[in-house]
Design an enzyme around this catalytic site. Sequence first.
Site, mmCIF file in Angstrom:
data_model
loop_
_atom_site.group_PDB
_atom_site.id
_atom_site.type_symbol
_atom_site.label_atom_id
_atom_site.label_comp_id
_atom_site.label_asym_id
_atom_site.label_seq_id
_atom_site.Cartn_x
_atom_site.Cartn_y
_atom_site.Cartn_z
ATOM 1 N N PHE A 172 67.790 83.477 42.294
ATOM 2 C CA PHE A 172 66.767 82.658 41.977
ATOM 3 C C PHE A 172 65.887 82.313 42.250
ATOM 4 C CE2 PHE A 172 71.710 82.215 40.857
ATOM 5 C CZ PHE A 172 71.559 82.911 39.570
ATOM 6 N N ARG A 173 65.170 82.576 43.078
ATOM 7 C CA ARG A 173 64.326 82.676 44.051
ATOM 8 C C ARG A 173 64.364 81.310 45.170
ATOM 9 N NH1 ARG A 173 61.538 85.889 41.858
ATOM 10 N NH2 ARG A 173 59.593 85.903 40.451
#
Length: 194
Positions: A172-173
Site C-alpha cells: 500500500f505504498r
Amino acid sequence: MSLYTQALQRFYTIMQQAKHLPLTYPNAMTVATADAQGRPSARIILLKDADAQGFVFYTNQQSRKGDDLSVNPHAALLFYWEALKTQVRVEGHVEKVSDAEADAYWRTRPLESRIGAWASKQSQPIDSRKILEDRYEHFAHQFADSNVPRPAHWSGYRLIPQLIEFWEERPFRLHERVCYRKQQDQWTTTLLNP
Ligand SMILES: Cc1cc2nc3c(=O)[nH]c(=O)nc-3n(C[C@H](O)[C@H](O)[C@H](O)COP(=O)(O)O)c2cc1C
C-alpha cells in the site's frame, strides 16, 4: 552498540544479501556531487569499503566529480536493489584517502585497469577513440618491465556519513523509512513518512 554501528551492521546485512543476487555489480551506487554553484551531477561508482571511518570509492581526482569535490566536499550515495525492495541513502562530507591506502588498493587492481587509469584523462574531451587506444598502448609499453605506479590523480574518497536512510518497500505504498542522522556528534534514529 552505537547507533552508527547499528546502521553499518544493517548496511552490511543488505550488502551480503545483494552479493547473493545475480548482479555483476551489487556494490554499484550513484554518487551525487555538486559544483561551486550548487549544480548537481550524478554517476555510478563502485563502493570499495564501508566501515566505521566511512564509505570509500576510487576514481580520477581530476574528473568532473573530482573538480566538484575539490570545491564542495559533500556528496550523496544512493543504492537500490530491486530484488531486495531496498534503497539506501548515505550523505556526508568527503575526504581524500591517504596515499598509503590508495597504493594498497591500487596494487590489487588488474594490470589492464592500472594501465587504463594512466591512459584515460577522465571526463576530458578526446578527439577520437584511437587516441585513447594509442595512449593505452603507449603506457602498456612504458610500464612493460615495471610495476605500474599509481598516477597521483588516481585515488580514493571517503564519505563520512552524517545521514544513512534505509527504505524498504511495503504494501500500500506504506514503505518503511528509518533515518539515522548525526547532529552535534550524536547519532539519532527516526522513522520518516514514506
Ligand atoms: C557499473 C559502473 C561502475 C563504475 N565504477 C566506477 C568507479 O569505480 N570509478 C570511476 O571513476 N568511475 C566508475 N564508473 C564510471 C562513472 O560512472 C563515470 O562515467 C566516470 O567516473 C566519470 O564521471 P564524472 O565525469 O562525473 O567525474 C562506473 C560506471 C558504471 C556504469
